[in-house]
Design an enzyme around this catalytic site. Structure first.
Site, PDB file in Angstrom:
ATOM      1  N   GLU A 133       0.756  -1.255   0.107  1.00 38.45           N
ATOM      2  CA  GLU A 133      -0.119   0.228   0.071  1.00 38.45           C
ATOM      3  C   GLU A 133       1.057   1.340  -0.119  1.00 38.45           C
ATOM      4  OE1 GLU A 133      -3.547  -2.086   2.346  1.00 38.45           O
ATOM      5  OE2 GLU A 133      -2.708  -0.154   3.419  1.00 38.45           O
ATOM      6  N   ARG A 259       9.047 -17.729  -2.626  1.00 31.60           N
ATOM      7  CA  ARG A 259      10.470 -17.226  -2.744  1.00 31.60           C
ATOM      8  C   ARG A 259      11.592 -18.129  -3.455  1.00 31.60           C
ATOM      9  NH1 ARG A 259       9.432 -14.699   3.306  1.00 31.60           N
ATOM     10  NH2 ARG A 259       9.063 -12.582   2.535  1.00 31.60           N
ATOM     11  N   LEU A 357      32.125  -5.734 -20.650  1.00 29.88           N
ATOM     12  CA  LEU A 357      31.950  -5.428 -22.039  1.00 29.88           C
ATOM     13  C   LEU A 357      31.843  -3.918 -22.197  1.00 29.88           C
ATOM     14  CD1 LEU A 357      29.537  -7.973 -23.467  1.00 29.88           C
ATOM     15  CD2 LEU A 357      31.998  -8.125 -22.844  1.00 29.88           C
ATOM     16  N   GLU A 382       8.673  -9.745  -3.175  1.00 30.04           N
ATOM     17  CA  GLU A 382       8.441 -10.953  -2.348  1.00 30.04           C
ATOM     18  C   GLU A 382       9.472 -10.922  -1.239  1.00 30.04           C
ATOM     19  OE1 GLU A 382       6.923 -14.283  -3.340  1.00 30.04           O
ATOM     20  OE2 GLU A 382       6.333 -13.775  -5.531  1.00 30.04           O
TER      21      GLU A 382
END
Length: 405
Positions: A133, A259, A357, A382
């Protein structure tokens, strides 16, 4: 004797899923990263046809071992491969998702049949879970969304944000959203219950779909509930459960199953980046010389070998947590260990891959920068890295949430 080899059945499944990742996901990964709010319907319909009849979360970890041999382990192996293809596309696949996992963890037998059977066929469907929330993130006990009983109904009011697959579950399919709400804000965790809100229920609105850093092929939505009425028996578990923390603990058990799945997804993203770096080095005449003492290796070789070791450590933790669930063992500690390790490792591995790279890795010419963007969410959703480390510490030291917070 300890055996780290996968069964023949899982190895075969792994090869099949890898083919899907390589041939159906990689070719469209960049396209749907750029076209964030569009859906790859050809891919989604194909995946639904393949997976319908095998709802991802239905009864996860609940049936006897002989009926579900290696189910959770096989799922983790498959999700690593799908995320190697593309994590955002994997998260967009129609399935029971986190909402289904919550039903499997805390629902009655009747509720599992009522809410999960629909995923066995028909049109593509999604399920989601709404917890976060605007004023409540990691501290789930601070939830402000309310559920008030009114005769044979519950009336929900509140706002939820960052709901994965929220749009597809709430409005665009015949799915559902599992909503965490409180019966009594003064009761803390004891007042929190989970409620199933069917797609299209009056009073549930999708108010926003997020623009995100990574996993852009999947939708992440904000939901508002305004006098949203649902049947009394849509509370997960019994509607007559008293205000104790048992209901909260039951829904929290969802994360013991999911998880390891998030950890597996993280490993897939990290492996994609590492595979690409290793192949690029070989193409430029810089193979990794395995078997030599560390002091005889270049810094680049040592980095690659360390990245491989860290990913394998995360993978073994993940497989252990999944194996424990397959064998009916409590895996709360191991699930959080796997999630914490994999979230940290994938962030480090993808960042190092881009660094190796140089400007090419940072450019949009390659998928490396995308994998780095996709990686970070695995350290957040999570249960954040910090929350999972705290859970691990509590379980090892024997502390309660009040004693270590």
């Amino acid at each position: 004797m300890i055996d780290f080899e996968l069964s023949e059945g899982i190895q075969t499944q792994r090869q099949m899923v890898h083919a899907v990742a390589e041939q159906a996901m990689r070719p469209i990964a960049r396209e749907y990263d750029e076209r964030e709010h569009e859906k790859p319907w050809d891919f989604l319909n194909m995946m639904w046809q393949v997976s319908s009849g095998h709802p991802v979360s239905e009864g996860a970890g609940k049936k006897p071992k002989q009926e579900r041999p290696e189910r959770n382990l096989a799922m983790c192996v498959s999700i690593e491969e799908l995320s190697w293809g593309d994590a955002g596309l994997y998260l967009s696949i129609p399935n029971t998702g986190l909402g289904g996992a919550a039903v499997a963890a805390a629902g009655t037998s009747e509720q599992k049949e009522r809410f999960l059977a629909r995923f066995g066929g028909g049109k593509p469907k999604w399920a989601a879970m709404a917890i976060t929330e605007p004023s409540c993130g990691s501290d789930s006990s601070a939830i402000q969304t309310t559920a008030v009983r009114d005769g044979e109904h519950w009336v929900l009011n509140g706002t939820k944000i960052f709901c994965t697959a929220g749009l597809m579950a709430a409005e665009k399919s015949e799915g559902f959203v599992v909503v965490w709400a409180t019966l009594d804000r003064t009761a803390g965790r004891a007042g929190i219950k989970a409620f199933v809100v069917e797609a299209g229920t009056p009073g549930m609105y999708v108010t926003k779909v997020e623009n995100k850093l990574g996993i852009r092929a999947s939708d992440t939505a904000a939901l508002v509930f305004e006098d949203c009425r649902i049947p009394l028996d849509n509370i997960l578990g019994s509607p007559e459960v008293p205000k104790t923390s048992e209901g909260f603990k039951g829904v929290m058990a969802t994360f013991d199953a999911t998880r390891p799945i998030v950890a597996a997804s993280a490993i897939g993203v990290g492996r994609a980046a590492l595979d690409f770096v290793r192949e690029t080095l070989v193409q430029h005449g810089v193979p990794i010389r395995y078997g030599l003492p560390l002091h005889k290796l270049t810094a680049l070789e040592r980095d690659v070998i360390d990245m491989e070791a860290q990913l394998q450590a995360a993978r073994l933790l993940t497989w252990r947590a999944a194996w424990m669930m397959d064998n009916g063992m409590r895996n709360n500690l191991e699930a959080s260990m796997a999630k914490a390790k994999a979230g940290l490792v994938v962030t480090q591995v993808t960042q190092k891959a881009v660094e190796m790279l140089g400007p090419l890795g940072y450019s949009r010419q390659l998928l490396l920068e995308k994998w780095m963007r996709d990686a970070k969410i695995n350290d957040i959703f999570e249960g954040t890295q910090q929350i999972n480390q705290m859970i691990v510490a509590r379980r090892i030291l024997g502390y309660s949430s009040k004693e270590l917070s």
